[in-house]
Design an enzyme around this catalytic site. Structure first.
Site, short mmCIF file in Angstrom:
data_model
loop_
_atom_site.label_atom_id
_atom_site.label_comp_id
_atom_site.label_asym_id
_atom_site.label_seq_id
_atom_site.Cartn_x
_atom_site.Cartn_y
_atom_site.Cartn_z
N ALA A 73 0.86 -1.18 0.00
CA ALA A 73 0.00 0.00 0.00
C ALA A 73 0.90 1.23 0.00
O ALA A 73 2.06 1.17 0.42
CB ALA A 73 -0.90 -0.03 1.23
N GLY A 116 0.85 -4.99 1.13
CA GLY A 116 -0.36 -5.08 0.32
C GLY A 116 -0.11 -5.77 -1.01
O GLY A 116 -1.03 -6.36 -1.60
N GLU A 139 4.97 -5.03 7.29
CA GLU A 139 4.25 -3.93 7.94
C GLU A 139 4.73 -3.67 9.37
O GLU A 139 4.69 -2.54 9.85
CB GLU A 139 2.74 -4.20 7.95
CG GLU A 139 2.08 -4.12 6.58
CD GLU A 139 2.02 -5.44 5.83
OE1 GLU A 139 2.80 -6.36 6.17
OE2 GLU A 139 1.21 -5.54 4.90
N1 CAA Z 1 4.59 3.20 -0.66
C1 CAA Z 1 4.99 4.35 -1.23
N2 CAA Z 1 6.14 4.49 -1.90
C2 CAA Z 1 6.93 3.40 -1.99
C3 CAA Z 1 6.58 2.18 -1.43
C4 CAA Z 1 5.35 2.09 -0.74
N3 CAA Z 1 4.90 0.95 -0.21
N4 CAA Z 1 7.58 1.28 -1.68
C5 CAA Z 1 8.50 1.94 -2.39
N5 CAA Z 1 8.11 3.22 -2.58
C6 CAA Z 1 8.84 4.27 -3.30
C7 CAA Z 1 10.02 4.80 -2.51
O1 CAA Z 1 9.61 5.75 -1.56
C8 CAA Z 1 10.87 5.36 -3.62
O2 CAA Z 1 10.32 6.61 -4.00
P1 CAA Z 1 11.28 7.90 -4.12
O3 CAA Z 1 12.19 7.59 -5.27
O4 CAA Z 1 10.32 9.01 -4.40
O5 CAA Z 1 11.99 8.00 -2.81
C9 CAA Z 1 10.65 4.40 -4.77
O6 CAA Z 1 9.44 3.73 -4.47
C10 CAA Z 1 11.75 3.36 -4.89
O7 CAA Z 1 11.87 2.69 -3.62
P2 CAA Z 1 13.27 2.53 -2.85
O8 CAA Z 1 14.18 3.66 -3.17
O9 CAA Z 1 12.95 2.30 -1.40
O10 CAA Z 1 13.81 1.21 -3.54
P3 CAA Z 1 14.78 0.11 -2.92
O11 CAA Z 1 15.12 -0.78 -4.04
O12 CAA Z 1 15.89 0.75 -2.18
O13 CAA Z 1 13.90 -0.68 -1.84
C11 CAA Z 1 11.94 -1.84 -1.05
C12 CAA Z 1 12.81 -1.45 -2.27
C13 CAA Z 1 12.70 -2.80 -0.13
C14 CAA Z 1 10.72 -2.55 -1.61
C15 CAA Z 1 11.54 -0.56 -0.28
O14 CAA Z 1 11.02 0.39 -1.20
C16 CAA Z 1 10.50 -0.79 0.77
O15 CAA Z 1 10.80 -1.30 1.84
N6 CAA Z 1 9.22 -0.41 0.50
C17 CAA Z 1 8.15 -0.48 1.46
C18 CAA Z 1 7.69 -1.92 1.67
C19 CAA Z 1 6.61 -1.95 2.71
O16 CAA Z 1 6.81 -1.66 3.86
N7 CAA Z 1 5.39 -2.35 2.28
C20 CAA Z 1 4.23 -2.41 3.15
C21 CAA Z 1 3.41 -1.14 2.98
S1 CAA Z 1 2.09 -1.03 4.18
C22 CAA Z 1 0.87 -2.05 3.56
O17 CAA Z 1 0.98 -2.63 2.50
C23 CAA Z 1 -0.36 -2.16 4.43
C24 CAA Z 1 -1.34 -3.18 4.04
O18 CAA Z 1 -1.33 -4.29 4.53
C25 CAA Z 1 -2.44 -2.87 3.10
#
Ligand code: CAA
Length: 265
Positions: A73, A116, A139
């Site tokens: 998400a 998500g 999460e």
């Molecule tokens: N939401 C919003 N933006 C996100 C995102 C997310 N879930 N995941 C990645 N992005 C964005 C980053 O902010 C970044 O944007 P900017 O260039 O503007 O900074 C871009 O995507 C590229 O991401 P990274 O620079 O972080 O890429 P990476 O290769 O270094 O890392 C990753 C990749 C490990 C997937 C890392 O992006 C990450 O940990 N993302 C979040 C994963 C997460 O926690 N997901 C759970 C979300 S909560 C949820 O889903 C609730 C639910 O149950 C419904």
């Protein structure tokens, strides 16, 4: 060759195409690793429901493209929300409509399927994963828990002990571990993920549509009923299929030793 559909022009965050009786929806927000914003989810549910209602479609493939499925998400869209915002907007209720699709959905996953994104994959009926796929429910690392079915679907798929470990540590896991836990169907080289998913979808799409629909419905029933209730439900659907033209055709074709000619009715 996949034919891009005109209706994709109405989508900002998706690519939609059709090949034979298979409809494909590709998440298309690559700058943010296909983060599942509310706007994207409105489009996704719409695209899936349009295919679900289309008689020319027998099976749906959902993918994020060659590099990433979805990193969850959209955290930036949630970070400052209050509990009451979350409750009243109740955006995750829309995601639940994916569960109600009648046609089978095959997820084709390369790269990250996190939070998500993992939950979206688990809402699909089958999962084909590239060797580079990375699953997880991280999460916990941002102070919450899965909110789109992860605690329920992962637990049902892999059992309590593994689900506890994965959700409470947020540890990512690869395609091999996902396969060994029974979460996914097959692992492929990443460049073959889409092709493998398309082939599976095409095979299903060529089966008689009413039987496919009721088969899916009966299997899903196993998740929310007793064995007794499920067996009873299955038996009624089995009997119901004797009202379909394809049951008559399928059994007649068997007896005449010829291939059936399905009408999907
Ligand atoms: N939401 C919003 N933006 C996100 C995102 C997310 N879930 N995941 C990645 N992005 C964005 C980053 O902010 C970044 O944007 P900017 O260039 O503007 O900074 C871009 O995507 C590229 O991401 P990274 O620079 O972080 O890429 P990476 O290769 O270094 O890392 C990753 C990749 C490990 C997937 C890392 O992006 C990450 O940990 N993302 C979040 C994963 C997460 O926690 N997901 C759970 C979300 S909560 C949820 O889903 C609730 C639910 O149950 C419904």
């Amino acid at each position: 060759m996949a034919i891009p559909l005109h209706r994709q022009t109405q989508y900002q965050y998706l690519l939609v195409s059709q090949e034979g009786r298979v409809g494909t929806v590709q998440l298309n927000r690559p700058d943010v690793l296909n983060a599942l914003s509310p706007d994207l989810m409105i489009e996704l549910v719409d695209a899936l429901e349009v295919f679900d209602a289309d008689n020319q479609i027998g099976c749906i493939v959902l993918t994020g493209g060659p590099k990433v499925f979805a990193a969850g998400a959209d955290i930036k869209r949630m970070a400052n929300a209050s509990a009451i915002d979350m409750l009243t907007l109740d955006q995750l209720a829309r995601w639940d409509r994916i569960r109600k699709l009648h046609k089978p959905v095959v997820a084709a996953i390369n790269g990250y399927a996190l939070g998500g994104g993992c939950e979206l994959a688990m809402m699909c009926d089958m999962i084909i994963a590239g060797e580079n796929a990375k699953f997880g429910q991280p999460e916990i690392n941002i102070g919450v828990i899965p909110g789109a079915g992860g605690t329920q679907r992962l637990t049902r798929a892999v059992g309590k002990a593994k689900a506890m470990e994965l959700i409470l540590t947020g540890r990512l896991f690869d395609a091999q571990e996902a396969l060994s836990m029974g979460l996914i169907n097959t692992i492929t080289p990443p460049e073959l993920t889409m092709e493998t998913a398309q082939q599976l979808a095409q095979t299903i799409a060529e089966k008689p549509a009413v039987a496919v629909r009721l088969g899916k419905e009966a299997i899903l029933k196993a998740f929310d009923t007793t064995m007794e209730g499920g067996l009873d439900y299955e038996r009624k659907l089995f009997y119901l299929l004797f009202a379909s033209e394809d049951q008559k055709e399928g059994m007649q074709a068997f007896m005449e030793k010829r291939a059936p000619d399905w009408t999907n009715a």
